[in-house]
Each structure stands twice: as structure tokens, then as C-alpha cells.
Design a protein around this motif. Structure first.
Motif, PDB file in Angstrom:
ATOM      1  N   TRP A 233       0.907  -1.092  -0.028  1.00  0.00           N
ATOM      2  CA  TRP A 233      -0.014   0.003  -0.107  1.00  0.00           C
ATOM      3  C   TRP A 233       0.778   1.286  -0.012  1.00  0.00           C
ATOM      4  O   TRP A 233       0.448   2.161  -0.545  1.00  0.00           O
ATOM      5  N   ARG A 234       1.960   1.168   0.589  1.00  0.00           N
ATOM      6  CA  ARG A 234       3.030   2.244   0.727  1.00  0.00           C
ATOM      7  C   ARG A 234       3.417   2.635  -0.714  1.00  0.00           C
ATOM      8  O   ARG A 234       3.947   3.810  -1.188  1.00  0.00           O
ATOM      9  N   ASP A 235       3.727   1.565  -1.458  1.00  0.00           N
ATOM     10  CA  ASP A 235       4.349   1.634  -2.773  1.00  0.00           C
ATOM     11  C   ASP A 235       3.224   2.435  -3.650  1.00  0.00           C
ATOM     12  O   ASP A 235       2.154   1.961  -4.199  1.00  0.00           O
ATOM     13  N   ARG A 236       3.707   3.749  -4.202  1.00  0.00           N
ATOM     14  CA  ARG A 236       2.731   4.850  -4.724  1.00  0.00           C
ATOM     15  C   ARG A 236       2.377   3.939  -6.035  1.00  0.00           C
ATOM     16  O   ARG A 236       1.283   4.031  -6.438  1.00  0.00           O
ATOM     17  N   ASP A 237       3.081   3.598  -6.905  1.00  0.00           N
ATOM     18  CA  ASP A 237       2.996   3.364  -8.320  1.00  0.00           C
ATOM     19  C   ASP A 237       2.045   2.024  -8.200  1.00  0.00           C
ATOM     20  O   ASP A 237       1.156   1.784  -9.068  1.00  0.00           O
ATOM     21  N   TYR A 238       2.376   0.969  -7.143  1.00  0.00           N
ATOM     22  CA  TYR A 238       1.671  -0.188  -7.070  1.00  0.00           C
ATOM     23  C   TYR A 238       0.084  -0.073  -6.775  1.00  0.00           C
ATOM     24  O   TYR A 238      -0.777  -0.675  -7.255  1.00  0.00           O
ATOM     25  N   ARG A 239       0.256   1.008  -5.753  1.00  0.00           N
ATOM     26  CA  ARG A 239      -1.206   1.231  -5.266  1.00  0.00           C
ATOM     27  C   ARG A 239      -1.962   1.971  -6.552  1.00  0.00           C
ATOM     28  O   ARG A 239      -3.230   1.652  -6.769  1.00  0.00           O
ATOM     29  N   ALA A 240      -1.517   2.788  -7.131  1.00  0.00           N
ATOM     30  CA  ALA A 240      -2.310   3.396  -8.392  1.00  0.00           C
ATOM     31  C   ALA A 240      -2.673   2.400  -9.438  1.00  0.00           C
ATOM     32  O   ALA A 240      -3.702   2.362  -9.726  1.00  0.00           O
ATOM     33  N   LEU A 241      -1.804   1.338  -9.700  1.00  0.00           N
ATOM     34  CA  LEU A 241      -1.991   0.143 -10.496  1.00  0.00           C
ATOM     35  C   LEU A 241      -2.941  -0.620  -9.979  1.00  0.00           C
ATOM     36  O   LEU A 241      -3.924  -1.019 -10.869  1.00  0.00           O
ATOM     37  N   VAL A 242      -2.877  -0.817  -8.658  1.00  0.00           N
ATOM     38  CA  VAL A 242      -4.153  -1.784  -8.242  1.00  0.00           C
ATOM     39  C   VAL A 242      -5.279  -1.289  -8.147  1.00  0.00           C
ATOM     40  O   VAL A 242      -6.358  -1.768  -8.621  1.00  0.00           O
ATOM     41  N   LEU A 243      -5.575   0.023  -7.694  1.00  0.00           N
ATOM     42  CA  LEU A 243      -6.772   0.681  -7.647  1.00  0.00           C
ATOM     43  C   LEU A 243      -7.468   0.577  -8.935  1.00  0.00           C
ATOM     44  O   LEU A 243      -8.368   0.590  -9.465  1.00  0.00           O
ATOM     45  N   SER A 244      -6.682   1.116  -9.902  1.00  0.00           N
ATOM     46  CA  SER A 244      -6.997   1.305 -11.468  1.00  0.00           C
ATOM     47  C   SER A 244      -7.678  -0.101 -11.961  1.00  0.00           C
ATOM     48  O   SER A 244      -8.677  -0.112 -12.457  1.00  0.00           O
ATOM     49  N   TYR A 245      -6.749  -1.264 -11.777  1.00  0.00           N
ATOM     50  CA  TYR A 245      -7.190  -2.224 -11.964  1.00  0.00           C
ATOM     51  C   TYR A 245      -8.520  -3.029 -11.548  1.00  0.00           C
ATOM     52  O   TYR A 245      -9.288  -3.537 -11.936  1.00  0.00           O
ATOM     53  N   LEU A 246      -8.792  -2.331 -10.151  1.00  0.00           N
ATOM     54  CA  LEU A 246      -9.855  -2.745  -9.484  1.00  0.00           C
ATOM     55  C   LEU A 246     -11.157  -2.108 -10.117  1.00  0.00           C
ATOM     56  O   LEU A 246     -11.924  -3.015 -10.320  1.00  0.00           O
ATOM     57  N   SER A 430     -13.847   5.470 -16.185  1.00  0.00           N
ATOM     58  CA  SER A 430     -13.185   6.928 -16.084  1.00  0.00           C
ATOM     59  C   SER A 430     -12.408   6.686 -14.866  1.00  0.00           C
ATOM     60  O   SER A 430     -11.577   7.590 -14.651  1.00  0.00           O
ATOM     61  N   VAL A 431     -12.919   6.181 -13.681  1.00  0.00           N
ATOM     62  CA  VAL A 431     -12.222   6.187 -12.381  1.00  0.00           C
ATOM     63  C   VAL A 431     -11.001   5.465 -12.676  1.00  0.00           C
ATOM     64  O   VAL A 431      -9.907   5.919 -11.853  1.00  0.00           O
ATOM     65  N   ALA A 432     -11.177   4.120 -13.233  1.00  0.00           N
ATOM     66  CA  ALA A 432      -9.851   3.487 -13.396  1.00  0.00           C
ATOM     67  C   ALA A 432      -8.639   4.485 -14.223  1.00  0.00           C
ATOM     68  O   ALA A 432      -7.649   4.081 -13.756  1.00  0.00           O
ATOM     69  N   LEU A 433      -9.245   5.046 -15.083  1.00  0.00           N
ATOM     70  CA  LEU A 433      -8.186   6.024 -15.715  1.00  0.00           C
ATOM     71  C   LEU A 433      -7.555   7.045 -15.066  1.00  0.00           C
ATOM     72  O   LEU A 433      -6.367   7.209 -14.964  1.00  0.00           O
ATOM     73  N   TRP A 434      -8.412   7.651 -13.996  1.00  0.00           N
ATOM     74  CA  TRP A 434      -7.902   8.487 -13.179  1.00  0.00           C
ATOM     75  C   TRP A 434      -6.963   8.108 -12.139  1.00  0.00           C
ATOM     76  O   TRP A 434      -5.937   8.549 -11.843  1.00  0.00           O
ATOM     77  N   PHE A 435      -6.878   6.789 -11.840  1.00  0.00           N
ATOM     78  CA  PHE A 435      -6.124   6.314 -10.780  1.00  0.00           C
ATOM     79  C   PHE A 435      -5.001   5.983 -11.568  1.00  0.00           C
ATOM     80  O   PHE A 435      -3.790   6.059 -11.232  1.00  0.00           O
ATOM     81  N   GLN A 436      -4.942   5.477 -12.904  1.00  0.00           N
ATOM     82  CA  GLN A 436      -3.915   4.947 -13.610  1.00  0.00           C
ATOM     83  C   GLN A 436      -2.827   6.232 -14.069  1.00  0.00           C
ATOM     84  O   GLN A 436      -1.715   5.871 -14.233  1.00  0.00           O
ATOM     85  N   ARG A 437      -3.448   7.128 -14.386  1.00  0.00           N
ATOM     86  CA  ARG A 437      -2.483   8.548 -14.445  1.00  0.00           C
ATOM     87  C   ARG A 437      -1.714   8.975 -13.429  1.00  0.00           C
ATOM     88  O   ARG A 437      -0.776   9.574 -13.886  1.00  0.00           O
ATOM     89  N   ARG A 438      -1.702   8.327 -12.372  1.00  0.00           N
ATOM     90  CA  ARG A 438      -0.875   8.367 -11.244  1.00  0.00           C
ATOM     91  C   ARG A 438       0.254   7.613 -11.249  1.00  0.00           C
ATOM     92  O   ARG A 438       1.047   7.551 -10.158  1.00  0.00           O
ATOM     93  N   TYR A 439       0.377   6.684 -12.309  1.00  0.00           N
ATOM     94  CA  TYR A 439       1.162   5.779 -12.152  1.00  0.00           C
ATOM     95  C   TYR A 439       2.532   6.219 -12.823  1.00  0.00           C
ATOM     96  O   TYR A 439       2.392   6.913 -13.979  1.00  0.00           O
ATOM     97  N   THR A 440       3.786   6.364 -12.360  1.00  0.00           N
ATOM     98  CA  THR A 440       4.913   7.120 -12.836  1.00  0.00           C
ATOM     99  C   THR A 440       6.021   6.056 -13.082  1.00  0.00           C
ATOM    100  O   THR A 440       7.162   6.595 -13.783  1.00  0.00           O
ATOM    101  N   LEU A 441       6.002   4.802 -12.859  1.00  0.00           N
ATOM    102  CA  LEU A 441       7.151   3.910 -12.866  1.00  0.00           C
ATOM    103  C   LEU A 441       7.610   3.799 -14.380  1.00  0.00           C
ATOM    104  O   LEU A 441       8.707   3.690 -14.808  1.00  0.00           O
ATOM    105  N   ASP A 442       6.689   3.441 -15.221  1.00  0.00           N
ATOM    106  CA  ASP A 442       6.722   3.098 -16.634  1.00  0.00           C
ATOM    107  C   ASP A 442       7.100   4.344 -17.494  1.00  0.00           C
ATOM    108  O   ASP A 442       6.403   5.530 -17.088  1.00  0.00           O
ATOM    109  N   ALA A 443       7.985   4.162 -18.461  1.00  0.00           N
ATOM    110  CA  ALA A 443       8.117   5.379 -19.350  1.00  0.00           C
ATOM    111  C   ALA A 443       8.428   4.675 -20.665  1.00  0.00           C
ATOM    112  O   ALA A 443       8.921   3.527 -20.874  1.00  0.00           O
ATOM    113  N   ALA A 444       8.328   5.340 -21.886  1.00  0.00           N
ATOM    114  CA  ALA A 444       8.654   4.687 -23.224  1.00  0.00           C
ATOM    115  C   ALA A 444      10.036   4.481 -23.193  1.00  0.00           C
ATOM    116  O   ALA A 444      11.055   5.412 -23.037  1.00  0.00           O
ATOM    117  N   PRO A 445      10.564   3.322 -23.629  1.00  0.00           N
ATOM    118  CA  PRO A 445      11.880   2.976 -23.930  1.00  0.00           C
ATOM    119  C   PRO A 445      12.483   3.815 -24.758  1.00  0.00           C
ATOM    120  O   PRO A 445      11.857   4.206 -25.786  1.00  0.00           O
TER     121      PRO A 445
END
Length: 445
Positions: A233-246, A430-445
């Protein structure tokens, strides 16, 4: 992430295919209850809509507790014996729960029938969790890099789509007559497929880890399930990803649960359920490789956001097709469903392939705990979707019935049926998309 993208072992197609075979059975278990169980309860067993929704939701409470515990146990097992396959063997028995769940004894209707289905649903969910948690943790155990993890999940996605597509078309077709015996025979047939799938996957995991290497969880792995939950839960990126997928899972499973009602009460032909499911899942067979190529050029995050946006827009676009009469309505709906199917393939591929990326950043010792939280969120979404739709039906005054005798529905009930199929999924995604926008770990290679 730079180190994770360097050269790494590459799995052979045979090992990947054997591993991915487990997703066929997973696809059956996810699709059949998600697509038919709510309808089976309300229109075959005569269970009121709200009670039917609770029957699907309450067993998932067990999953929310059990999945993280199984994740920690899986970590301890991997440290102790060097693999996670022992728990996976429970998946061979999952078909028994599937067959029993749809084989309701004669004479049981209403609340008694709901209790029978709910109890077997709990058993099935527990067996599924024992298989799913170590199975999905496998890519995080491999000594592979960023793009190779996407390739592993692409193979899994293709075989998952085979399971989803096969079950999505075969299950409603086999149960089209609407009798209890038809549902029971359908479940027994698909249960045999699930057993074979699980058995092949156990061997596939062994081959895959032999070829790519097994990253042993650290010595701190699995000692405290609450600690693992807090770390996740403390992992910001993981929290965003999980809530988005929920919310993503809630949306897609609401769509599945609603489809039989739309084909029965809007289009007047329940046989269209199999057709629409084929059109929804069929595009994923070719969309997976296309989305994989997209991720190499633009990154997984952009692909997932695009998939979510397309699915939300598609849900709203279903309304005009439902408003048209005759063949025109079917054609328009079919076209929209196909586009949503392409988006669905991206939703699955990108979200699941991003989980090992988060784990790689957090540390391999947390793999089981993180995967347990992920599968708990997934299980919650699979139950929440049908429950939300059943609640919308109940508010609209939907009338339940028994096999062979669909009840006449009021205008309010039909309006609720359509709003639950179009507007509600668009809002949830739309709620899922809102959470996913908070994910920061991934970037285009």
C-alpha cells in the motif's frame, strides 16, 4: 528501470506455451461465472436480483483475506523448496467446483439455491486462488528484463483469450435452452478443460524457470502478511496500478454479467450472447501482438490509458445500437463490441505485465505478497461488477423468473438494464483511468 531493460535470458516458445496453457482454464473460470452466474440465479433459479448479487459478492470477501495470505505463503514455499508449484496443483480440482456450482439439486430455488451456488463459489474461489497466486508470480521470479516480461504476458494473454473466447462462445451456446440440465452439462464439459489446463501449466512453470532461471525470494519474504500488505500500500505506483485495475475489473465483469440480459430483454434473442462474446474476445487473438509492438514504441502506460479510454467511450456508444430496432441494432452493437474487445486485450496485457515491473522495482522478496494483493483486487472486481449490475436491476424493479419463463419487465426495469450496460461501465472505467494516470514507474523505452 534501466538495468531491467538490458539483455536477459529469452524463454523458448515451447516453455512459454506450456506455461500460458494455464490461462485457458483461468479464462474459463473467469468467463463462465462472470457471464452466466448472475443470469443463472435470476432467470433460471428464481433468485431476486439483489440477493443474486450478494451471492456473488459475499464469497469474494473470503478472497480479499485469503489472497494476500496465500501470496506470503507462496513466498515462504519458494524460499524453502525452491519453487511455487505445490500450491498450483490445487487448480486441477477447480473443475469440480465449477460442475457443482451449476448442478443445483432439483427443487432448490430462491434463497436455498443461492446458498448452494454461493458455497460452491467459495470453494472454487479458494482453489482458483491457490493456483492463480503462484502462477501469476512466475514472471516476477524469472531472471528476465522489461520487454521479455511483456513477451511472457503476451503468450499468456493469447492463451487466456483462447480460454475466454472458447468459454464465452461455448458456455452460452451449450446453455441456450435454459434448463438446469443444460447448465450442468455445460459446466461438466468445461470443467474437464480446466483440469487439463492446470496440469499442463504446472509442467510449463517448471520448464520456464529452468530456461530463464529462478530468482529466489529474499530471506525476509513472507514472514508477515500484514507487513507485506503495508509495504504494497505504501508503494505509490503499485497502489495506483492496483486501484486502477480494481475499477477496470469491475467494469469488464459488469459488462459480461449484463450481456445475457441485453440479448434477452433488448434484442429478444439469447443466442446473440455467444455471438457478441465471440466478437468481443475474438479481436484479442491478434490485438495482443499489436499491443506488444505498441508498448515497445510508446510504453505500457500509454497503451493502458488508451485502452481504458476506448473501453469507456465504447460503453457509451452501445446505447445507440440498443435503441435501434431489428438487424440494424445488432450490427451497430456488434461493431462497437469488437472495438471494445481490442481495448479489452490491451487492458489485460498492459496491466498484468506492469505488475512484475513494480515488483522488480520494489524487490523480489515482495513478489508473492504483491501478487496476492493484486489477485485479491482482481477477485474483488470480478464480484463487484455483477453486484453493481444486480443492484441497478433491483433499483429498476427487475423481476426474476425460473427456467423457460422469462418475466415481463417494466419500462423502468428495462431502462435500468440499459443504463447499467452503458453509462455505469463508462463511469467506472473513467475512475480507473484517473487512478492509472498516477502511475509513474513506466516510461517509453
Amino acid at each position: 528501470m534501466t538495468a531491467a531493460r538490458t539483455a536477459s535470458p529469452r524463454a523458448g516458445r515451447g516453455a512459454l506455451s506450456a506455461y500460458a496453457a494455464g490461462s485457458v482454464g483461468m479464462g474459463v473460470w473467469v468467463t463462465v461465472p462472470g457471464l452466466l452466474l448472475l443470469y443463472f440465479l435470476t432467470d433460471v433459479l428464481g433468485v431476486p436480483a439483489f440477493t443474486a448479487g450478494l451471492t456473488l459478492l459475499l464469497p469474494k470477501v473470503v478472497d480479499i483475506v485469503v489472497h494476500p495470505l496465500l501470496g506470503s505463503r507462496s513466498d515462504r514455499e519458494a524460499r524453502r523448496i525452491g519453487h511455487r508449484r505445490r500450491m498450483m496443483r490445487a487448480g486441477v480440482l477447480l473443475g469440480v467446483a465449477m460442475a457443482a456450482m451449476f448442478s443445483v439439486p432439483p427443487g432448490l430455488t430462491g434463497g436455498a439455491a443461492a446458498l448452494w451456488v454461493g458455497c460452491w463459489f467459495v470453494v472454487g474461489n479458494l482453489l482458483f486462488a491457490c493456483f492463480q497466486v503462484p502462477y501469476l508470480t512466475t514472471p516476477s521470479d524469472l531472471r528476465v528484463g522489461y520487454h521479455e516480461r511483456t513477451r511472457v504476458f503476451m503468450f499468456r494473454m493469447v492463451l487466456l483469450t483462447v480460454g475466454l473466447l472458447g468459454a464465452g462462445v461455448a458456455a452460452p451456446a451449450l446453455a441456450a435452452a435454459g434448463g438446469r440440465g443444460d447448465y450442468a452439462r455445460m459446466a461438466v464439459l468445461l470443467a474437464s478443460v480446466m483440469a487439463v489446463s492446470a496440469a499442463v501449466a504446472v509442467g510449463g512453470v517448471r520448464r520456464l524457470t529452468d530456461e530463464c532461471g529462478f530468482r529466489m525470494p529474499g530471506v525476509q519474504a513472507g514472514h508477515s502478511s500484514p507487513a507485506g500488505l503495508r509495504a504494497a500500500w505504501r508503494d505509490r505506483d503499485y497502489r495506483a496500478l492496483v486501484l486502477s485495475y480494481l475499477f477496470t475489473g469491475t467494469t469488464t465483469h459488469l459488462f459480461l454479467a449484463a450481456l445475457p440480459y441485453v440479448t434477452e430483454y433488448v434484442f429478444g434473442d439469447p443466442r446473440l450472447t455467444a455471438l457478441f462474446m465471440g466478437l468481443f474476445l475474438g479481436p484479442a487473438l491478434f490485438a495482443g501482438p499489436v499491443w506488444t509492438a505498441w508498448s515497445r514504441r510508446h510504453g505500457k502506460q500509454r497503451g493502458l490509458l488508451l485502452s481504458q479510454g476506448v473501453f469507456a467511450a465504447g460503453a457509451l456508444a452501445l446505447l445507440p445500437g440498443a435503441a435501434l430496432d431489428g438487424a440494424a441494432g445488432v450490427v451497430v452493437t456488434a461493431a462497437v463490441v469488437m472495438v471494445m474487445g481490442v481495448a479489452f486485450a490491451g487492458l489485460q496485457l498492459f496491466a498484468f505485465s506492469m505488475v512484475p515491473d513494480v515488483i522488480a522495482s520494489a524487490g523480489a522478496s515482495k513478489a508473492g505478497a504483491y501478487t496476492g494483493v493484486w489477485t485479491a483486487a482482481e477477485a474483488t472486481g470480478t464480484a463487484a461488477g455483477p453486484y453493481v449490475y444486480s443492484a441497478v436491476l433491483a433499483v429498476g424493479g427487475f423481476v426474476s423468473s425460473t427456467a423457460g419463463a422469462p418475466a415481463a419487465q417494466s419500462g423502468t426495469a428495462l431502462t435500468a438494464l440499459l443504463v447499467g450496460f452503458t453509462g455505469v461501465p463508462a463511469l467506472l472505467m473513467s475512475v480507473a483511468l484517473w487512478f492509472q494516470r498516477r502511475y509513474t514507474l513506466d516510461a517509453a523505452p
